[in-house]
Write an enzyme that holds these catalytic residues in place. Sequence first.
Site, mmCIF file in Angstrom:
data_model
loop_
_atom_site.group_PDB
_atom_site.id
_atom_site.type_symbol
_atom_site.label_atom_id
_atom_site.label_comp_id
_atom_site.label_asym_id
_atom_site.label_seq_id
_atom_site.Cartn_x
_atom_site.Cartn_y
_atom_site.Cartn_z
ATOM 1 C CB SER A 128 5.253 -8.674 -9.050
ATOM 2 O OG SER A 128 5.176 -7.709 -10.085
ATOM 3 C CE LYS A 182 5.303 -6.448 -6.087
ATOM 4 N NZ LYS A 182 4.000 -6.095 -5.650
ATOM 5 C CG HIS A 185 9.265 -5.887 -8.278
ATOM 6 N ND1 HIS A 185 8.059 -5.231 -8.378
ATOM 7 C CD2 HIS A 185 9.415 -6.554 -9.449
ATOM 8 C CE1 HIS A 185 7.506 -5.500 -9.552
ATOM 9 N NE2 HIS A 185 8.311 -6.304 -10.216
ATOM 10 C CG ASN A 186 6.025 -2.693 -6.070
ATOM 11 O OD1 ASN A 186 6.229 -3.687 -6.759
ATOM 12 N ND2 ASN A 186 4.871 -2.469 -5.487
ATOM 13 C CD GLU A 189 5.675 -1.485 -10.580
ATOM 14 O OE1 GLU A 189 5.840 -2.667 -10.241
ATOM 15 O OE2 GLU A 189 4.624 -0.864 -10.359
HETATM 16 C C1 6PG Z 1 3.024 -5.581 -9.289
HETATM 17 C C2 6PG Z 1 2.847 -4.139 -9.122
HETATM 18 C C3 6PG Z 1 1.703 -3.780 -8.219
HETATM 19 C C4 6PG Z 1 1.433 -2.302 -8.281
HETATM 20 C C5 6PG Z 1 2.351 -1.537 -7.349
HETATM 21 C C6 6PG Z 1 2.624 -0.145 -7.733
HETATM 22 O O1 6PG Z 1 4.144 -5.954 -9.062
HETATM 23 O O2 6PG Z 1 2.093 -6.278 -9.664
HETATM 24 O O3 6PG Z 1 4.040 -3.615 -8.604
HETATM 25 O O4 6PG Z 1 1.985 -4.272 -6.948
HETATM 26 O O5 6PG Z 1 1.550 -1.869 -9.570
HETATM 27 O O6 6PG Z 1 1.735 -1.567 -6.090
HETATM 28 O O7 6PG Z 1 1.473 0.586 -7.587
HETATM 29 P P1 6PG Z 1 1.471 2.168 -7.390
HETATM 30 O O8 6PG Z 1 2.082 2.757 -8.616
HETATM 31 O O9 6PG Z 1 0.013 2.478 -7.268
HETATM 32 O O10 6PG Z 1 2.238 2.458 -6.145
#
Ligand code: 6PG
Length: 483
Positions: A128, A182, A185-186, A189
């Site tokens: 990430s 991961k 994590h997303n 996010e």
């Molecule tokens: C990272 C990010 C990266 C990307 C995600 C989310 O950790 O560098 O999470 O992997 O931003 O894939 O992307 P989307 O919003 O397009 O699903």
Amino acid sequence: GLADIGVVGLAVMGSNLARNLARNGYTVAVHNRTPGRTRELLAAHGDEGAFVACATVPDLVASLARPRTVLVMVKAGDATDAVVEELARHLEPGDIVVDGGNAHFLDTARRERDLAARGLHLVGAGISGGEEGALTGPSIMPGGSEEAYATLGPMLERISAHVDGVPCCTHIGPDGAGHYVKMVHNGIEYADMQLIAEAYDVLRQGLGLSAPEIGEVVAGWSTGDLDSYLVEITAQVLAHVDAETGRPFVDVVADAAEQKGTGRWTVQSALDLGVPVTGIAEATFARALSGSAPQRAAAREAGLAARTAGWDVPDTPEGRAAFVEDVRRALYASKVVAYSQGFDQLAAASAEHGWDIDRGACARIWRGGCIIRARFLDRITQAYERDPELELLIADPVFAAAVGDGVASWRRVVAQATLNGVPVPAFAASLAYYDGVRAASLPASLIQAQRDLFGAHTYRRTDRPGVFHTEWSGDRSETRVDA
Ligand code: 6PG
């Protein structure tokens, strides 16, 4: 001499990771399916360290010291399968293939089994930090075997971000564990971004603030509990003015949020595990709603009315400041709940797959390099250090106090937004979760009774052990069915 590591796939993430490795003193063999990219990388950055340009996969394999380590940075899915398969044909037992893309953890587990049967290691590593992180130090979440990590770990730890001298990389667990972490994590996010977006919307509609004004408020949040990369970039985005129209940039960006799928995967897996990740789920659904153009058009055309109550915010500097502070506290409380839910999902998946994931270590390696990086993750690590088996993050004394402090503000913000037709799905879902998880009793008792009535699905009682069924269509006598 032979190269320390190979990188296959030189799009922006692959190129930047190759440069990061080279800048850290490793000799890096690089290969890309279309050779133009390899030439471009060497032409632009060949002086940053030791690169070995390889025209073919066999060339790459031949240029590597043993055990050979190859980092694959191609699109998740078929492209990854094709590259891993081609590498496997040329590598030898003991060699290591690292998939640094956003693969689904079940695909990673499958690829690892497949390679293990041929004596090779596959390591699914979540990486990430976007382009910038890849170059200057990402957060790295490697899965795979202990044996592979012994070779690979030192390299990955060296190129990762460091916080207080500690690398943002640790061995997560076997097979798909790294990609799973991961993925979550997303998901977190997504929740974090949605919560910030809801705070922005409430300030905008509740106080009538403009985007740049909210940008100033959000910039101020960087000094407290909310200090994080996402808050920092939000302030930057809100301050930005569109060059063409002179309007705030967010006002000219179309309001349909996209996704590449990792948030959706997180929710799908949580549903399979039965873990309530309501913050992540609402964030994922909010993106879907924003992109539901026909439904949104139909609702507008039908003139679905808001019938709002009006904002109960005194129009004085103090009244407005108090409301801003309520929103800040609501955001922090909601964020803590969303993270707590994400860590529950990690615990459940770890138990399900036998991964033995250390949640405190996950929080530690997310402090730097990644999109959700924040000082506040220190507090999560400390909570799991106090109690490695902690059942609920918001039950940790520090977080219980922090969330408790914000509860009144949280309720006011959700109530005000709701009375005024501003959708706050993630704020509201997090608050409902908080109230649900702390409740002495839940109306699930009624659900169980309903299920027993229409389907003889049975129920337990509060006053004695056993499983029971009531003869609803007969004399309503109760029988114990588990004895
Ligand atoms: C990272 C990010 C990266 C990307 C995600 C989310 O950790 O560098 O999470 O992997 O931003 O894939 O992307 P989307 O919003 O397009 O699903």
